[in-house]
Design a protein around this motif. Sequence first.
Motif, PDB file in Angstrom:
ATOM      1  N   THR A 132       0.827  -1.211   0.000  1.00 31.91           N
ATOM      2  CA  THR A 132       0.000   0.000   0.000  1.00 31.91           C
ATOM      3  C   THR A 132       0.858   1.256   0.000  1.00 31.91           C
ATOM      4  O   THR A 132       0.317   2.361   0.147  1.00 31.91           O
ATOM      5  N   HIS A 133       2.149   1.095  -0.156  1.00 30.97           N
ATOM      6  CA  HIS A 133       3.055   2.248  -0.186  1.00 30.97           C
ATOM      7  C   HIS A 133       2.742   3.102  -1.420  1.00 30.97           C
ATOM      8  O   HIS A 133       2.409   2.578  -2.490  1.00 30.97           O
ATOM      9  N   TRP A 134       2.852   4.421  -1.260  1.00 35.05           N
ATOM     10  CA  TRP A 134       2.447   5.313  -2.351  1.00 35.05           C
ATOM     11  C   TRP A 134       3.300   5.130  -3.603  1.00 35.05           C
ATOM     12  O   TRP A 134       2.843   5.387  -4.715  1.00 35.05           O
ATOM     13  N   ASN A 135       4.531   4.613  -3.452  1.00 35.53           N
ATOM     14  CA  ASN A 135       5.426   4.459  -4.601  1.00 35.53           C
ATOM     15  C   ASN A 135       5.771   2.996  -4.845  1.00 35.53           C
ATOM     16  O   ASN A 135       6.818   2.696  -5.404  1.00 35.53           O
ATOM     17  N   ILE A 136       4.885   2.090  -4.445  1.00 41.41           N
ATOM     18  CA  ILE A 136       5.198   0.670  -4.525  1.00 41.41           C
ATOM     19  C   ILE A 136       5.427   0.205  -5.962  1.00 41.41           C
ATOM     20  O   ILE A 136       6.192  -0.731  -6.206  1.00 41.41           O
ATOM     21  N   ALA A 137       4.816   0.842  -6.924  1.00 40.99           N
ATOM     22  CA  ALA A 137       4.965   0.416  -8.318  1.00 40.99           C
ATOM     23  C   ALA A 137       6.366   0.669  -8.850  1.00 40.99           C
ATOM     24  O   ALA A 137       6.810   0.007  -9.796  1.00 40.99           O
ATOM     25  N   ASN A 138       7.084   1.607  -8.245  1.00 40.92           N
ATOM     26  CA  ASN A 138       8.420   1.960  -8.730  1.00 40.92           C
ATOM     27  C   ASN A 138       9.538   1.455  -7.828  1.00 40.92           C
ATOM     28  O   ASN A 138      10.712   1.727  -8.095  1.00 40.92           O
ATOM     29  N   ILE A 139       9.202   0.713  -6.787  1.00 39.35           N
ATOM     30  CA  ILE A 139      10.220   0.221  -5.846  1.00 39.35           C
ATOM     31  C   ILE A 139      10.738  -1.124  -6.331  1.00 39.35           C
ATOM     32  O   ILE A 139       9.963  -2.038  -6.601  1.00 39.35           O
ATOM     33  N   GLN A 140      12.042  -1.221  -6.454  1.00 38.55           N
ATOM     34  CA  GLN A 140      12.700  -2.464  -6.830  1.00 38.55           C
ATOM     35  C   GLN A 140      13.508  -2.972  -5.632  1.00 38.55           C
ATOM     36  O   GLN A 140      14.197  -2.194  -4.981  1.00 38.55           O
ATOM     37  N   PRO A 141      13.449  -4.286  -5.318  1.00 42.58           N
ATOM     38  CA  PRO A 141      14.185  -4.801  -4.159  1.00 42.58           C
ATOM     39  C   PRO A 141      15.696  -4.757  -4.375  1.00 42.58           C
ATOM     40  O   PRO A 141      16.204  -5.249  -5.388  1.00 42.58           O
ATOM     41  N   ILE A 142      16.411  -4.150  -3.451  1.00 47.73           N
ATOM     42  CA  ILE A 142      17.868  -4.037  -3.508  1.00 47.73           C
ATOM     43  C   ILE A 142      18.436  -4.408  -2.141  1.00 47.73           C
ATOM     44  O   ILE A 142      17.902  -4.004  -1.107  1.00 47.73           O
ATOM     45  N   ASP A 143      19.511  -5.170  -2.154  1.00 46.07           N
ATOM     46  CA  ASP A 143      20.168  -5.611  -0.921  1.00 46.07           C
ATOM     47  C   ASP A 143      20.598  -4.401  -0.095  1.00 46.07           C
ATOM     48  O   ASP A 143      21.305  -3.528  -0.595  1.00 46.07           O
ATOM     49  N   PRO A 144      20.199  -4.324   1.183  1.00 51.20           N
ATOM     50  CA  PRO A 144      20.604  -3.179   2.003  1.00 51.20           C
ATOM     51  C   PRO A 144      22.102  -3.095   2.223  1.00 51.20           C
ATOM     52  O   PRO A 144      22.635  -2.005   2.455  1.00 51.20           O
ATOM     53  N   VAL A 145      22.802  -4.233   2.152  1.00 50.19           N
ATOM     54  CA  VAL A 145      24.262  -4.207   2.284  1.00 50.19           C
ATOM     55  C   VAL A 145      24.879  -3.504   1.086  1.00 50.19           C
ATOM     56  O   VAL A 145      25.819  -2.711   1.217  1.00 50.19           O
ATOM     57  N   ALA A 146      24.350  -3.780  -0.099  1.00 50.93           N
ATOM     58  CA  ALA A 146      24.857  -3.117  -1.307  1.00 50.93           C
ATOM     59  C   ALA A 146      24.574  -1.622  -1.285  1.00 50.93           C
ATOM     60  O   ALA A 146      25.346  -0.837  -1.846  1.00 50.93           O
ATOM     61  N   LEU A 147      23.501  -1.223  -0.624  1.00 53.18           N
ATOM     62  CA  LEU A 147      23.160   0.194  -0.528  1.00 53.18           C
ATOM     63  C   LEU A 147      23.911   0.896   0.595  1.00 53.18           C
ATOM     64  O   LEU A 147      23.846   2.124   0.707  1.00 53.18           O
ATOM     65  N   GLY A 148      24.617   0.126   1.421  1.00 54.88           N
ATOM     66  CA  GLY A 148      25.361   0.724   2.519  1.00 54.88           C
ATOM     67  C   GLY A 148      24.513   1.086   3.723  1.00 54.88           C
ATOM     68  O   GLY A 148      24.944   1.871   4.569  1.00 54.88           O
ATOM     69  N   LEU A 149      23.317   0.516   3.826  1.00 52.83           N
ATOM     70  CA  LEU A 149      22.436   0.815   4.953  1.00 52.83           C
ATOM     71  C   LEU A 149      22.722  -0.053   6.172  1.00 52.83           C
ATOM     72  O   LEU A 149      22.287   0.273   7.281  1.00 52.83           O
TER      73      LEU A 149
END
Length: 250
Positions: free
Chosen positions: A140-157
């Motif tokens: 139900t996220h407002w931008n769910i259609a444009n969200i692609q799953p990315i590893d948080p380790v690769a993102l540095g989070l």
Amino acid sequence: MAKLLHPKATAVWLVDNTTISFKQIADFVGMHELEVQGIADGDVATGVKGFDPVANNQLVQEELTNAETNPLYKMKLKFNAAATGEEKRRGPRYTPLSKRQDRPASIYWLVKFHPELSDGQIGKLVGTTKPTIQAIRERTHWNIANIQPIDPVALGLCKQSELDAVVQKAAAKKAADGEVMTDDERRKLVSTQTSLGMEAEPKIPTAIEGLETFSLSDDDSAEDAPDSDFSDADSFFNLPENDDEDEQPR
């Protein structure tokens, strides 16, 4: 545990303004004794301005006096109540502004590939809130259609070790509950290093799944049937006689 501010500058001040030994200074500031001796010789920390630990509330004068009197005395850092628990803070992880836009992608990745993680564990890993996680879980996220799953380790989070620790905890909880895990779930719950070392089990293609025991002939009937001799063409094409051939057409 409180730490000394500017240890090298403090060592410079102690060398220049006290008579305590190099060993005592090294133990107090967390440096090697030879490095402190290098400061005294002018080979180390050239140009570093001394930092007075007494004036800056890092050391009490009594400790300094005891160290000058007794060469074996070890000075202790002044207790600072405000520094208690500074290394372990509660609350969500701080995420830089430049990476906050990447949090939905990392949440989506964790929800998709590690559904066993709780909202609290995901929130601590990437520094987000439970309503955001719930919105992505329920799509139900407002931008769910444009969200692609990315590893948080690769993102540095988060760090790989932190992610592995969380999934290991989830694996222990699932094992304690007595739930049976599939091979894919087991690979998700182990650490990355362990998962890469596991041998992949052979799988039957979905197109022929269920046909691994299929046979064109019945083995039992084939064993009971007598062997036929097809050594010549006549016997091979020997067809049963047709009784109707002798009958005259009406």
